[in-house]
Design an enzyme around this catalytic site. Structure first.
Site, PDB file in Angstrom:
ATOM      1  N   LYS A   1       0.843  -1.201   0.000  1.00 13.84           N
ATOM      2  CA  LYS A   1       0.000   0.000   0.000  1.00 13.84           C
ATOM      3  C   LYS A   1       0.878   1.251   0.000  1.00 13.84           C
ATOM      4  O   LYS A   1       1.901   1.305   0.697  1.00 13.84           O
ATOM      5  CB  LYS A   1      -0.894  -0.012   1.244  1.00 13.84           C
TER       6      LYS A   1
ATOM      7  N   SER B   1      -9.721   1.828   2.960  1.00 11.40           N
ATOM      8  CA  SER B   1      -8.871   2.562   2.058  1.00 11.40           C
ATOM      9  C   SER B   1      -7.822   1.725   1.329  1.00 11.40           C
ATOM     10  O   SER B   1      -7.248   2.186   0.347  1.00 11.40           O
ATOM     11  CB  SER B   1      -8.166   3.670   2.828  1.00 11.40           C
TER      12      SER B   1
ATOM     13  N   SER C   1      -9.688  -0.458   7.311  1.00  8.55           N
ATOM     14  CA  SER C   1      -9.159  -0.366   5.941  1.00  8.55           C
ATOM     15  C   SER C   1      -8.423  -1.578   5.412  1.00  8.55           C
ATOM     16  O   SER C   1      -8.142  -1.634   4.211  1.00  8.55           O
ATOM     17  CB  SER C   1      -8.251   0.858   5.811  1.00  8.55           C
TER      18      SER C   1
HETATM   19  N1  GLN Z   1     -13.059   4.093   6.416  1.00 14.74           N
HETATM   20  C1  GLN Z   1     -12.457   4.549   7.630  1.00 14.74           C
HETATM   21  C2  GLN Z   1     -12.085   6.003   7.500  1.00 14.74           C
HETATM   22  O1  GLN Z   1     -12.330   6.556   6.494  1.00 14.74           O
HETATM   23  C3  GLN Z   1     -11.247   3.719   7.962  1.00 14.74           C
HETATM   24  C4  GLN Z   1     -10.045   4.069   7.200  1.00 14.74           C
HETATM   25  C5  GLN Z   1      -8.855   3.292   7.597  1.00 14.74           C
HETATM   26  O2  GLN Z   1      -8.955   2.296   8.306  1.00 14.74           O
HETATM   27  N2  GLN Z   1      -7.691   3.774   7.184  1.00 14.74           N
HETATM   28  O3  GLN Z   1     -11.565   6.593   8.404  1.00 14.74           O
END
Ligand code: GLN
Length: 479
Positions: free
Chosen positions: A76, A150, A174
């Protein structure tokens, strides 16, 4: 070769039956074949993969490869990689090249066979990978749908066979949610199990690096590679790293499994609940003691998370000021330079969270928002302590729905945030949680989430292994 798990490929590389270079070539070919449709990568690194694979093969001749070496990995783009640009999905870091590798990559040495840097929501904020400055990633199961986020790039790349396994990061789901939506396994380890040094910070009290893989065995092996104490990250735990593979096939006989009732209500699509219920039923057949668990504060976890996470990111993003990293816009005076740089460099969601977080932390509002959210976090931790005194493993869906259509939630941030209701409780408590594919609903993958107490990954992985064995799902690369 494309149908093997990472562990099976690793064994073949060890045995000299397949070379790492052949594997890297196959991954590169697959990237060329599908990338114009999937867009899983911000920066593919085909030459790096080949060169390092060649070095692994040279060393393999003398034996002594570590068990995870040589298998092409997707990384990532929030993880710092020495000499390879690391954008975090943001314009503000478009030309940023780190000077060192994230500590989590250290056990791969200089020879990490990296296929590329995977697409992601900007600074890991989002649940669909549509908040990337480099265009959305598409779900290999249905190119009109999102892969989740994400870490949607890592999830889609693994699901599409553009690499055998990947690393994502999980602040509030995420790793788990995109794994669920793409039909792969995603493991968020205990907070502090894996060093955060070199991970570009989102929510420092929540961020975890985790494996995204074809099966649970691969997740265990990749965790083995990245786990450990790091003196350069003061929040990394000095807890010994156990062998995550020895107990893996131990089964669930006698294991107490609690289904979280607050995460199985009408907010979850019926088709998703059905798949989770079926897997739990099979685990009971396999000898688990199944009951109902309760996490009363799970109803407030999302609200608390969406105060704490923006508060932390509003502070963490302050370092992107045009002076130290990345983009700088020319202007008269330093304040104007900050303003123009941040205006141009950050996307809408980053700006929204900076405003929300700054507001929640400001004088007069701190007690009403930030302090309250921290109290809810403490309650959430207590709920888990109570539930995990009665059960070894807690089960819920990973996400409330299957993959949704691209564009369906981009105009409605709240609808997007609601994707995270099942994932954020474990994040607030810092406990490990894993998503395994449980089956299909409307032809799309459904993830089953398993959670357990801090540093009990060996047991969690064993339960997850059983869950994947009883489930109605077989990995094969798509589209
Ligand atoms: N969807 C969640 C957010 O937007 C989690 C994102 C993540 O775990 N990086 O904060």
């Amino acid at each position: 070769m494309l149908d093997l798990t990472a562990s099976a490929l690793a064994r073949k590389i060890q045995a000299g039956e397949v070379s790492s270079r052949e594997a890297a070539e196959a991954a590169n070919r697959r990237v060329e074949e599908v990338e114009d449709r999937v867009n899983a990568f911000i920066t593919p690194t085909p030459e790096i993969a080949l060169e390092r694979a060649g070095r692994v093969d040279d060393r393999a001749r003398n034996g002594g490869l570590r068990p995870w070496e040589g298998v092409p990995l997707v990384v990532k783009d929030v993880l710092s990689t020495k000499g390879v640009r690391t954008t975090c999905g943001s314009k503000i870091l478009e030309d940023f090249t780190p000077l060192y590798d994230a500590s989590a990559l250290a056990n791969f040495g200089e020879d990490l066979v990296m296929v590329g840097k995977a697409n992601m929501d900007e600074f890991a904020m989002g649940s669909s990978t549509e908040n990337s400055a480099y265009g959305p990633t598409r779900n290999p199961w249905d190119l009109g749908r999102v892969p989740g986020g994400s870490s949607g790039g890592s999830a889609a790349a693994v699901a599409a066979g553009e690499g055998w396994w990947g690393l994502g990061t999980d602040t509030g789901g995420s790793v788990r949610q995109p794994a669920a939506l793409c039909g792969i396994v995603g493991l968020k380890p205990t907070y502090g199990r894996v060093s955060r040094r070199g991970l570009i910070a989102f929510g420092s009290s929540l961020d975890c690096i985790g494996p995204m893989t074809r099966d649970v065995r691969d997740a265990a092996l990749l965790l083995q590679a990245i786990a450990g104490h790091d003196p350069l990250d003061s929040t990394s735990a000095s807890v010994d790293v156990p062998d995550y593979l020895t107990d893996l096939e131990g089964g669930v006989s006698g294991l107490r499994i609690g289904v979280v009732k607050e995460l199985m209500d009408e907010r979850i699509d019926a088709g998703v609940r059905e798949v989770v219920g079926r897997v739990v039923g099979e685990l009971e057949e396999a000898g688990a003691e199944v009951g109902e668990a309760s996490l009363p504060h799970a109803y407030y976890a999302l609200e608390a998370y969406y105060i704490i996470a923006p508060a932390e990111i509003s502070s963490n993003l302050a370092r992107f000021d045009g002076v130290r990293f990345g983009l700088r816009e020319q202007a008269d005076g330093v304040h104007e330079m900050y303003r123009k740089t941040r205006e141009k460099g950050f996307g809408d969601e980053a700006k929204r969270r900076i405003m929300l977080g700054t507001y929640a932390l400001s004088s007069g509002y701190y007690d009403a928002y930030y302090a309250q959210a921290q109290k809810v976090r403490t309650r959430m931790i207590r709920d888990f302590r109570e539930a995990l005194s009665r059960y070894d493993v807690l089960v819920s869906p990973t996400a409330p729905s299957v993959a949704f259509e691209i564009g369906a939630k981009t105009d409605d941030p709240l609808a997007m945030y609601l994707q995270d209701i099942c994932a954020v409780p474990a994040s607030l408590a810092g406990i490990p949680a894993i998503s395994v594919p449980g089956g299909l609903s409307d032809g799309l993958p459904v993830g089953v989430q398993l959670m357990s107490d801090h540093f009990t990954e060996p047991m969690l992985l064993r339960a997850a292994r059983s869950a994947e064995q009883v489930s109605d799902f077989e990995f094969s690369p798509r589209p």
